[in-house]
Design an enzyme around this catalytic site. Structure first.
Site, PDB file in Angstrom:
ATOM      1  N   THR A   1       0.824  -1.206   0.000  1.00 28.24           N
ATOM      2  CA  THR A   1       0.000   0.000   0.000  1.00 28.24           C
ATOM      3  C   THR A   1       0.859   1.258   0.000  1.00 28.24           C
ATOM      4  O   THR A   1       2.005   1.229   0.471  1.00 28.24           O
ATOM      5  CB  THR A   1      -0.898  -0.014   1.265  1.00 28.24           C
ATOM      6  N   ASP A   2       0.268   2.363  -0.471  1.00 27.31           N
ATOM      7  CA  ASP A   2       0.985   3.648  -0.401  1.00 27.31           C
ATOM      8  C   ASP A   2       1.082   4.158   1.039  1.00 27.31           C
ATOM      9  O   ASP A   2       1.861   5.065   1.324  1.00 27.31           O
ATOM     10  CB  ASP A   2       0.304   4.700  -1.292  1.00 27.31           C
ATOM     11  N   GLU A   3       0.315   3.557   1.953  1.00 27.42           N
ATOM     12  CA  GLU A   3       0.298   4.077   3.326  1.00 27.42           C
ATOM     13  C   GLU A   3       1.623   3.867   4.051  1.00 27.42           C
ATOM     14  O   GLU A   3       1.892   4.505   5.062  1.00 27.42           O
ATOM     15  CB  GLU A   3      -0.869   3.451   4.109  1.00 27.42           C
TER      16      GLU A   3
ATOM     17  N   TYR B   1      -1.667  -0.484  10.969  1.00 25.92           N
ATOM     18  CA  TYR B   1      -1.836  -1.152   9.680  1.00 25.92           C
ATOM     19  C   TYR B   1      -0.635  -0.875   8.774  1.00 25.92           C
ATOM     20  O   TYR B   1       0.013  -1.791   8.264  1.00 25.92           O
ATOM     21  CB  TYR B   1      -3.130  -0.677   8.989  1.00 25.92           C
TER      22      TYR B   1
ATOM     23  N   LYS C   1       2.340  -3.375   7.255  1.00 25.16           N
ATOM     24  CA  LYS C   1       2.591  -3.565   5.814  1.00 25.16           C
ATOM     25  C   LYS C   1       4.044  -3.173   5.488  1.00 25.16           C
ATOM     26  O   LYS C   1       4.712  -3.842   4.711  1.00 25.16           O
ATOM     27  CB  LYS C   1       1.616  -2.731   4.975  1.00 25.16           C
TER      28      LYS C   1
HETATM   29  P1  NAD Z   1      -9.666  -7.287   2.242  1.00 22.02           P
HETATM   30  O1  NAD Z   1      -9.640  -7.027   3.708  1.00 22.02           O
HETATM   31  O2  NAD Z   1     -10.890  -7.013   1.450  1.00 22.02           O
HETATM   32  O3  NAD Z   1      -9.300  -8.820   1.966  1.00 22.02           O
HETATM   33  C1  NAD Z   1      -8.295  -9.489   2.674  1.00 22.02           C
HETATM   34  C2  NAD Z   1      -8.454 -10.972   2.407  1.00 22.02           C
HETATM   35  O4  NAD Z   1      -7.416 -11.657   3.124  1.00 22.02           O
HETATM   36  C3  NAD Z   1      -9.788 -11.554   2.927  1.00 22.02           C
HETATM   37  O5  NAD Z   1     -10.344 -12.409   1.952  1.00 22.02           O
HETATM   38  C4  NAD Z   1      -9.405 -12.320   4.171  1.00 22.02           C
HETATM   39  O6  NAD Z   1     -10.240 -13.441   4.436  1.00 22.02           O
HETATM   40  C5  NAD Z   1      -7.981 -12.754   3.830  1.00 22.02           C
HETATM   41  N1  NAD Z   1      -7.183 -12.987   5.042  1.00 22.02           N
HETATM   42  C6  NAD Z   1      -7.066 -12.173   6.116  1.00 22.02           C
HETATM   43  N2  NAD Z   1      -6.280 -12.754   7.050  1.00 22.02           N
HETATM   44  C7  NAD Z   1      -5.900 -13.953   6.538  1.00 22.02           C
HETATM   45  C8  NAD Z   1      -5.082 -15.008   7.019  1.00 22.02           C
HETATM   46  N3  NAD Z   1      -4.510 -14.936   8.240  1.00 22.02           N
HETATM   47  N4  NAD Z   1      -4.864 -16.095   6.245  1.00 22.02           N
HETATM   48  C9  NAD Z   1      -5.446 -16.160   4.995  1.00 22.02           C
HETATM   49  N5  NAD Z   1      -6.240 -15.208   4.503  1.00 22.02           N
HETATM   50  C10 NAD Z   1      -6.459 -14.110   5.265  1.00 22.02           C
HETATM   51  O7  NAD Z   1      -8.406  -6.496   1.676  1.00 22.02           O
HETATM   52  P2  NAD Z   1      -8.210  -5.759   0.280  1.00 22.02           P
HETATM   53  O8  NAD Z   1      -8.703  -4.381   0.379  1.00 22.02           O
HETATM   54  O9  NAD Z   1      -8.682  -6.641  -0.801  1.00 22.02           O
HETATM   55  O10 NAD Z   1      -6.615  -5.681   0.235  1.00 22.02           O
HETATM   56  C11 NAD Z   1      -5.847  -6.747  -0.323  1.00 22.02           C
HETATM   57  C12 NAD Z   1      -4.375  -6.385  -0.243  1.00 22.02           C
HETATM   58  O11 NAD Z   1      -4.137  -5.170  -0.940  1.00 22.02           O
HETATM   59  C13 NAD Z   1      -3.878  -6.167   1.177  1.00 22.02           C
HETATM   60  O12 NAD Z   1      -2.582  -6.708   1.271  1.00 22.02           O
HETATM   61  C14 NAD Z   1      -3.849  -4.652   1.319  1.00 22.02           C
HETATM   62  O13 NAD Z   1      -2.856  -4.249   2.241  1.00 22.02           O
HETATM   63  C15 NAD Z   1      -3.501  -4.237  -0.089  1.00 22.02           C
HETATM   64  N6  NAD Z   1      -3.990  -2.903  -0.502  1.00 22.02           N
HETATM   65  C16 NAD Z   1      -5.293  -2.552  -0.319  1.00 22.02           C
HETATM   66  C17 NAD Z   1      -5.741  -1.305  -0.753  1.00 22.02           C
HETATM   67  C18 NAD Z   1      -7.185  -0.881  -0.626  1.00 22.02           C
HETATM   68  O14 NAD Z   1      -7.512   0.271  -0.908  1.00 22.02           O
HETATM   69  N7  NAD Z   1      -8.089  -1.748  -0.250  1.00 22.02           N
HETATM   70  C19 NAD Z   1      -4.844  -0.416  -1.346  1.00 22.02           C
HETATM   71  C20 NAD Z   1      -3.503  -0.810  -1.503  1.00 22.02           C
HETATM   72  C21 NAD Z   1      -3.083  -2.057  -1.081  1.00 22.02           C
HETATM   73  P1  TYD Z   2     -10.569   4.286   4.445  1.00 21.88           P
HETATM   74  O1  TYD Z   2     -11.554   3.869   3.408  1.00 21.88           O
HETATM   75  O2  TYD Z   2     -10.640   3.655   5.793  1.00 21.88           O
HETATM   76  O3  TYD Z   2      -9.128   4.091   3.800  1.00 21.88           O
HETATM   77  P2  TYD Z   2      -7.669   4.558   4.365  1.00 21.88           P
HETATM   78  O4  TYD Z   2      -7.778   4.952   5.776  1.00 21.88           O
HETATM   79  O5  TYD Z   2      -6.886   3.299   4.201  1.00 21.88           O
HETATM   80  O6  TYD Z   2      -7.248   5.678   3.466  1.00 21.88           O
HETATM   81  O7  TYD Z   2     -10.696   5.843   4.635  1.00 21.88           O
HETATM   82  C1  TYD Z   2     -10.528   6.751   3.556  1.00 21.88           C
HETATM   83  C2  TYD Z   2     -10.612   8.149   4.119  1.00 21.88           C
HETATM   84  O8  TYD Z   2     -11.939   8.362   4.626  1.00 21.88           O
HETATM   85  C3  TYD Z   2      -9.674   8.374   5.299  1.00 21.88           C
HETATM   86  O9  TYD Z   2      -9.182   9.714   5.256  1.00 21.88           O
HETATM   87  C4  TYD Z   2     -10.565   8.202   6.513  1.00 21.88           C
HETATM   88  C5  TYD Z   2     -11.923   8.711   6.019  1.00 21.88           C
HETATM   89  N1  TYD Z   2     -13.091   8.053   6.665  1.00 21.88           N
HETATM   90  C6  TYD Z   2     -14.088   8.845   7.222  1.00 21.88           C
HETATM   91  O10 TYD Z   2     -14.032  10.079   7.202  1.00 21.88           O
HETATM   92  N2  TYD Z   2     -15.158   8.205   7.820  1.00 21.88           N
HETATM   93  C7  TYD Z   2     -15.260   6.852   7.881  1.00 21.88           C
HETATM   94  O11 TYD Z   2     -16.251   6.324   8.455  1.00 21.88           O
HETATM   95  C8  TYD Z   2     -14.236   6.063   7.266  1.00 21.88           C
HETATM   96  C9  TYD Z   2     -14.301   4.551   7.299  1.00 21.88           C
HETATM   97  C10 TYD Z   2     -13.167   6.708   6.658  1.00 21.88           C
END
Ligand code: NAD
Ligand code: TYD
Length: 347
Positions: free
Chosen positions: A130-132, A155, A159
């Site tokens: 992630t970019d975070e 988080y 990562k």
């Molecule tokens: P998500 O939470 O929707 O899905 C995570 C999946 O991992 C789920 O299916 C869960 O059951 C599985 N999981 C969790 N713990 C596990 C374990 N111990 N063993 C096996 N499986 C397990 O997450 P997402 O949003 O799809 O993100 C997927 C990846 O992409 C993550 O690594 C996250 O850090 C990265 N990512 C997410 C975003 C975003 O905006 N959502 C952005 C950049 C990177």
């Molecule tokens: P989120 O979807 O949790 O992603 P991330 O924290 O990984 O960027 O949140 C996106 C933005 O929205 C973040 O600045 C937090 C804000 N946010 C709210 O203002 N209210 C909410 O209930 C949630 C879940 C997020």
């Protein structure tokens, strides 16, 4: 090729699994997922019978299980997405994030290294990050691949730690790897704890829209299918040991995004213009809330020719339509545990 995708029942993982199963019938795709609250096999019903697809329920934190699995199946390549992924949950329970994101990644790295260390030829460990990990930007600037890591939430710290271990295994053991660091994703199948699906669900039910702090936080939003396309490209054409940043070239202040979402929802629901906006409620800020994320995605654009294919307005419209047409999916995932999470997080 035997390709292991971890976390394939989650939001991004399910889009990646579908893309690979459909596009590469010559690969066998193994989807390993523990099916936590965020994992949902409903996300994959359309491909679950495909001959080149196998689902394996299992936990990456279980070292013996992971070693046994790699020993039995001898996966050639891994795309590792499984993670605890929500910042607010990491503030409540940091250790769960260390267990899955750090220890779970370590188990995969060890099993992969031990299996192939005699000959890593044609092998790959692709780590999705992630970019975070880069921390927070001020009002200007962009994250590049050389920006120093400076994570602020449990988080992002977990990562960042896993990213470092992947690199260390490359340096120390010669393990082939690539890492991508992507900005905020949105689209269908995202669990309604993240901003966009949470607010869509609340608008449907006329519930308050809890905007943290003053709403002037900025995120760079990318449509999930464009992320999956980028992952496909990096998997096949990314250079060994390289990192690629992936972003949407699409920065939005939370409050502006929420207003746009309200506007589109009013139209879709046939409600009076301005009615959803009245649900906006400013609530206590998230501790350690990062002000701004924005990705410089010029490396992946220039070197691999990737660009988002969908504009934000198009992607958001597709996303809203999907949630409105799949209220069954929403109600299935928002019963039980979700209710107690919601009550605790938002009082
Ligand atoms: P998500 O939470 O929707 O899905 C995570 C999946 O991992 C789920 O299916 C869960 O059951 C599985 N999981 C969790 N713990 C596990 C374990 N111990 N063993 C096996 N499986 C397990 O997450 P997402 O949003 O799809 O993100 C997927 C990846 O992409 C993550 O690594 C996250 O850090 C990265 N990512 C997410 C975003 C975003 O905006 N959502 C952005 C950049 C990177
Ligand atoms: P989120 O979807 O949790 O992603 P991330 O924290 O990984 O960027 O949140 C996106 C933005 O929205 C973040 O600045 C937090 C804000 N946010 C709210 O203002 N209210 C909410 O209930 C949630 C879940 C997020």
């Amino acid at each position: 090729m035997k390709l292991l995708i971890t976390g394939g029942a989650g939001f991004i993982g399910s889009h990646v699994v579908r893309l690979f199963v459909e596009k590469y019938p010559e690969y066998h795709i193994f989807n390993l997922d523990a099916l936590t609250y965020a994992g949902n096999l409903e996300n994959l019903v359309d491909i679950e019978q495909a001959p080149n697809y196998t689902f394996i329920k299992g936990d990456i934190t279980d070292e013996d299980f992971i070693n046994g699995l790699f020993h039995s199946y001898k996966f050639d390549k891994v795309i590792h997405l499984a993670a605890e992924s929500h910042v607010d949950r990491s503030i409540e329970d940091p250790l769960a994030f260390v267990k899955t994101n750090v220890m779970g990644t370590m188990n995969l790295l060890n099993a992969f290294k031990n299996l192939w260390k005699a000959d890593f030829n044609d092998k790959l460990f692709y780590h999705i990050s992630t970019d975070e990990v880069y921390g927070s930007l001020g009002q200007t600037g962009l994250f590049t691949e050389t920006t120093s890591y400076d994570p602020n939430s449990p988080y992002s710290a977990s990562k960042a730690s896993s990213d470092h271990f992947v690199r260390a295994y490359g340096e120390t053991y010669g393990m082939p790897y690539v890492i991508t660091n992507c900005s905020n994703n949105y689209g269908q199948h995202q669990f309604p704890e993240k901003l966009i699906p949470l607010f869509i669900n609340n608008i449907i039910h006329n519930r308050p829209l809890p905007v943290y702090g003053d709403g002037n936080y900025t995120r760079d939003w990318l449509y999930v299918k464009d992320h999956a396309i980028a992952i496909d490209l990096v998997f096949h054409e990314g250079k060994n040991t390289e990192t690629y940043n992936i972003g949407g070239f699409n920065e939005w202040k939370n409050i502006d995004l929420v207003r746009l979402l309200c506007e589109q929802m009013d139209i879709e629901l046939g409600r009076v213009k301005g009615s959803s906006e009245q649900l906006i409620t400013y609530v206590k800020d998230r501790p350690g809330h990062d002000l701004r994320y924005a990705i410089d995605a010029s490396k992946i654009k220039n070197e691999l020719g990737w660009e988002p294919t969908v504009t934000f307005e198009q992607g958001l419209a597709k996303t809203i339509k999907w949630y409105l047409n799949n209220e069954g999916w929403l109600s299935n995932v928002t019963t039980g545990q979700y209710q107690s999470y919601y009550a605790k997080q938002y009082n």
